[in-house]
Scaffold this active site. Sequence first.
Site, mmCIF file in Angstrom:
data_model
loop_
_atom_site.group_PDB
_atom_site.id
_atom_site.type_symbol
_atom_site.label_atom_id
_atom_site.label_comp_id
_atom_site.label_asym_id
_atom_site.label_seq_id
_atom_site.Cartn_x
_atom_site.Cartn_y
_atom_site.Cartn_z
ATOM 1 N N ASP A 89 64.201 -2.156 69.699
ATOM 2 C CA ASP A 89 65.367 -2.748 69.042
ATOM 3 C C ASP A 89 66.049 -3.695 70.017
ATOM 4 O OD1 ASP A 89 67.617 -3.373 67.566
ATOM 5 O OD2 ASP A 89 68.010 -1.309 66.943
ATOM 6 N N ARG B 68 68.544 -5.888 69.032
ATOM 7 C CA ARG B 68 69.803 -6.378 68.475
ATOM 8 C C ARG B 68 70.973 -6.115 69.421
ATOM 9 N NH1 ARG B 68 69.618 -3.347 62.846
ATOM 10 N NH2 ARG B 68 68.827 -1.744 64.275
#
Length: 204
Positions: free
Chosen positions: A134, A136
């Site tokens: 991930d 983000r």
Amino acid sequence: MSSHIPPVEPVVHYVASCQLPTPWGVFAMHGFEEEGGREHVALTLGDIGDGEPVLARLHSECLTGDALFSLRCDCGFQLEAAMQAIAEEGRGALLYLRQEGRGIGLINKIRAYKLQDGGADTVEANEQLGFPADMRDFRIARHMLNHLGVSKVRVMTNNPRKLATLQNAGIDVVARVPLEVGRNPHNDRYLDTKAAKLGHMLFK
């Protein structure tokens, strides 16, 4: 769980606002530009700058789920459910963050989907492409919420990282509102992987 948070927090500048009629109501749409070129928007409804906790959703862009009705994820279902919940409450904010494919971008997401077609799960696919699970960066939301005058939120999410990021950024998270919608045979393994490997708070 592997993730990558750049040491420098991204800076986001407000640009302009307009009305956005939707099936759930007429939202105000606020445009923001991140240094580096990415563009993000916030949809708001009602008076959210009065100091009271605001029903909010941080939603990462998912072209396949949000616009193309993909059943491989739950993103489009979550987007619609969040907008409907805000409309029913008559007050709230949805931050639409341009972080496609958990930050790897649309074309790499297609590559990851191909690996998933071959048997990899959603985390393994990103890592086989050389990315963290991930990428983000939810710190973007701090600038956007500050501009909107929001300091307390009730967050619609199953992702503990979103809660932690907002709290670390000085946003008072007064409650988590579960957002479990859209489970189907095409995304069952995907959701189970998010729970097992990314810590998402999901139940069968």
